[in-house]
Design a protein around this motif. Structure first.
Motif, short mmCIF file in Angstrom:
data_model
loop_
_atom_site.label_atom_id
_atom_site.label_comp_id
_atom_site.label_asym_id
_atom_site.label_seq_id
_atom_site.Cartn_x
_atom_site.Cartn_y
_atom_site.Cartn_z
N ILE A 166 0.84 -1.20 0.00
CA ILE A 166 0.00 0.00 0.00
C ILE A 166 0.87 1.25 0.00
O ILE A 166 0.60 2.23 -0.73
N ILE A 167 1.91 1.24 0.81
CA ILE A 167 2.85 2.38 0.80
C ILE A 167 3.48 2.54 -0.58
O ILE A 167 3.60 3.66 -1.10
N ALA A 168 3.87 1.43 -1.19
CA ALA A 168 4.47 1.49 -2.52
C ALA A 168 3.48 2.03 -3.54
O ALA A 168 3.84 2.81 -4.42
N ARG A 169 2.21 1.63 -3.41
CA ARG A 169 1.20 2.12 -4.36
C ARG A 169 1.02 3.62 -4.26
O ARG A 169 0.92 4.34 -5.27
N ILE A 170 0.98 4.14 -3.03
CA ILE A 170 0.81 5.59 -2.84
C ILE A 170 2.05 6.34 -3.29
O ILE A 170 1.96 7.37 -3.98
N ALA A 171 3.23 5.84 -2.93
CA ALA A 171 4.47 6.54 -3.28
C ALA A 171 4.71 6.55 -4.78
O ALA A 171 5.19 7.55 -5.33
N LEU A 172 4.37 5.45 -5.45
CA LEU A 172 4.62 5.35 -6.89
C LEU A 172 3.46 5.84 -7.74
O LEU A 172 3.58 5.89 -8.97
N GLY A 173 2.34 6.16 -7.09
CA GLY A 173 1.18 6.64 -7.83
C GLY A 173 0.51 5.57 -8.68
O GLY A 173 -0.04 5.87 -9.74
N LYS A 174 0.53 4.32 -8.22
CA LYS A 174 -0.07 3.22 -8.97
C LYS A 174 -1.57 3.13 -8.69
O LYS A 174 -2.10 3.74 -7.76
N SER A 175 -2.23 2.31 -9.50
CA SER A 175 -3.68 2.12 -9.36
C SER A 175 -3.99 1.01 -8.37
O SER A 175 -3.10 0.23 -7.98
N ASN A 176 -5.28 0.92 -7.98
CA ASN A 176 -5.70 -0.16 -7.10
C ASN A 176 -5.58 -1.52 -7.78
O ASN A 176 -5.38 -2.54 -7.12
N GLU A 177 -5.73 -1.53 -9.10
CA GLU A 177 -5.56 -2.79 -9.83
C GLU A 177 -4.12 -3.28 -9.73
O GLU A 177 -3.86 -4.48 -9.60
N TRP A 178 -3.17 -2.36 -9.78
CA TRP A 178 -1.76 -2.72 -9.59
C TRP A 178 -1.54 -3.31 -8.20
O TRP A 178 -0.85 -4.30 -8.04
N LEU A 179 -2.18 -2.69 -7.21
CA LEU A 179 -2.04 -3.18 -5.84
C LEU A 179 -2.62 -4.58 -5.70
O LEU A 179 -2.02 -5.46 -5.07
N LEU A 180 -3.79 -4.81 -6.31
CA LEU A 180 -4.42 -6.13 -6.24
C LEU A 180 -3.54 -7.17 -6.94
O LEU A 180 -3.35 -8.29 -6.43
N SER A 181 -2.98 -6.80 -8.08
CA SER A 181 -2.12 -7.74 -8.80
C SER A 181 -0.86 -8.07 -8.00
O SER A 181 -0.43 -9.22 -7.96
N ALA A 182 -0.28 -7.06 -7.36
CA ALA A 182 0.92 -7.29 -6.55
C ALA A 182 0.62 -8.20 -5.37
O ALA A 182 1.42 -9.09 -5.04
N ASN A 183 -0.53 -8.00 -4.73
CA ASN A 183 -0.90 -8.87 -3.61
C ASN A 183 -1.18 -10.29 -4.07
O ASN A 183 -0.80 -11.26 -3.39
N LEU A 184 -1.83 -10.44 -5.22
CA LEU A 184 -2.09 -11.79 -5.75
C LEU A 184 -0.79 -12.49 -6.11
O LEU A 184 -0.64 -13.71 -5.90
N LEU A 185 0.16 -11.75 -6.65
CA LEU A 185 1.45 -12.34 -6.98
C LEU A 185 2.18 -12.79 -5.72
O LEU A 185 2.76 -13.89 -5.67
#
Length: 516
Positions: A373-392
């Protein structure tokens, strides 16, 4: 009409391959132990999927897909378990969809496709059969009429009569007919076996014709945007500003950081600092009461961050709010670490179980999710990116777990930290160790060897346990005599058992003598 006749061979070829796979499944699995046969059947099914998709051979990178599939199937060769089978099924679904050109390119969407594929498996064969029948009727093919069946009644009846007469007149034919045991043939028709065939056929067919159901249709809007009044739009905006605006989020983050700092300070005092707890409260109770609720707290915190700091919102662009979110998520990570320490303290007193191992893994995944979540906010990624990273992260964790012998891990920990082996802690629950299965044999042997050199050797419960250990090994060796049950893990365990030799049950007539 040409389209039907060109499609018919495809259906027939797939059905023929499916029947062959069902026959192989019957030979490998029905009434047999599951072992290396699961890995072999998965390889054969993957080859069948490739064979029924000849267009895939035009892809120059086709060899990468079987190699990736083989890596995903390796846990089946190590050990057949619910985890390794689930990993293999997910990999097979991805492999089949990729060959048919229906696989998405985002991990989150691929996970959704796997779920939809699993839901559609029981209905794919029936749906394709109904579709094929409709196509046949559309192009003039009719169902087989009763007359077409009736024309065979007279020839078959008279043929049976002539055969019976020939048997009465010819001793050779009579001998051949005596070899046919109709009752034995009826015994082969078992409802459970037919159900097994149908189950395998439905599963295999879904992989040979990988299709995804179209569950979601475009839903028309109840009213066009132009019909929304300006007053309603103003009301919605005002409510949103009150509940989830920058001011509300800022105040919430300040309050949450203060509350979490209080909890973190208490954990630092009692768990990390070793300060004595209040009267009447033990470390075990402190650890047990806090481990799981704190994980729920961390998950709620993650949900709040995702809802409040949507990509592109005004709150996500505010520097102060971002710093407060970083501090709060960092405190949540510390909260998870404290939960892990609490669980470790609890296990140190009450031993290790499957559920407590799962709790450790779950807490680690929660900590990784918070970091993402910190990486998503810092890098400006989408929630879909966050979901994909967690699934991976989850997929890699489950894949690695396929190669871990959790039964041996739990058994070794409980034996090494038991009262009997160390003189402190709680007594070993040897019956729970036995329930873990063959993987606990080495740890249980160490415990029995240690106890046989103490006064506990005269205990009837100990003698019963030693006797059951020998009978369990006999059952296990009998099971492993079938090549179908082979796996790398069982091969290593059998090597240990062969080196150790048979289990010796202590003689009750010879009492224990200290020093011997």
């Amino acid at each position: 009409m040409t389209a039907f006749f060109s499609a018919a061979p495809s259906y027939c070829a797939r059905l023929g391959v499916a029947v062959v796979l069902v026959a192989l499944a019957d030979f490998l699995f029905y009434g047999q132990p599951a072992g290396i046969t699961v890995f072999l059947f998965a390889i054969l099914m993957a080859a069948a999927v490739v064979a029924v998709h000849p267009a895939a051979f035009s892809d120059g990178r086709l060899w990468l897909k079987p190699v990736a599939l083989l890596v995903a199937l390796l846990p089946l060769a190590e050990n057949v378990s619910a985890l390794s089978v689930s990993t293999a099924l997910a990999a097979m679904i991805v492999f089949a969809l990729s060959l048919s050109g229906r696989l998405r390119h985002r991990i989150a969407r691929i996970a959704g496709q796997i779920a939809l594929f699993g839901l559609a498996v029981p209905f794919r064969l029936i749906g394709d059969f109904i579709r094929w029948r409709k196509t046949a009727r559309r192009f003039g093919r009719r169902r087989v009429r009763l007359a077409a069946i009736a024309v065979w009644v007279m020839p078959l009846t008279l043929g049976a009569v002539f055969l019976a007469l020939f048997g009465a007149a010819n001793p050779v034919i009579d001998y051949w007919l005596s070899l046919i045991d109709l009752l034995k043939l009826l015994d082969l028709i078992q409802l459970t076996r037919i159900a097994f065939w149908l189950f395998v056929l439905a599963c295999v067919w879904a992989f040979l014709r990988p299709r995804l159901p179209r569950l979601l249709r475009r839903i028309p809007r109840a009213m066009p945007p132009a019909a929304v009044s300006a007053q309603s739009e103003k009301t919605v905006t005002t409510i949103e500003d009150i509940l989830f605006g920058k001011a509300a989020i800022l105040r919430a983050l300040v309050i949450f950081n203060i509350l979490f700092a209080l909890q973190t300070g208490l954990d630092a005092t009692y768990l990390w600092g070793g300060v004595a707890l209040p009267d009447g409260l033990s470390y075990a109770a402190y650890a047990h009461r806090g481990a799981y609720p704190l994980i729920v707290t961390a998950l709620l915190a993650a949900g709040f961050v995702l809802a409040a700091l949507r990509p592109g919102s005004a709150a996500s662009a505010d520097p102060l709010i971002r710093r407060l979110v970083y501090a709060w998520v960092a405190q949540n990570i510390m909260l998870v670490i404290s939960s892990i320490l609490r669980l470790d303290l609890y296990i140190g007193i009450y031993a290790l179980t499957y559920w407590r191992v799962a709790a450790f893994v779950w807490m680690g995944l929660v900590a990784a999710g918070l970091a993402l979540i910190i990486a998503r906010i810092a890098l400006g990624k989408s929630n879909e990116w966050l979901l994909s990273a967690n699934l991976l992260t989850l997929s890699l964790t489950l894949y690695a777990g396929c190669f871990i012998n959790f039964a041996a891990l739990i058994a070794n920990y409980n034996v090494d930290h038991s009262f009997e082996m160390t003189g402190q802690g709680i007594s070993l629950d040897a019956w729970y160790l036995r329930s873990l299965g063959p993987g606990a044999f080495p740890a249980l042997d160490r415990f029995l060897d240690h106890q046989s050199r103490t006064a506990a050797a005269n205990d009837p419960v100990f003698r019963e346990l030693a006797g059951l250990r020998g009978s369990d090994e006999g059952w296990y060796r009998t099971l492993q005599q079938s090549w179908r049950a082979w796996s790398f893990r069982d091969w290593r365990l059998l090597a240990y058992l062969d080196t150790r030799g048979p289990v010796v049950v202590p003689d009750a007539s010879k009492p224990y003598v200290p020093g011997r």
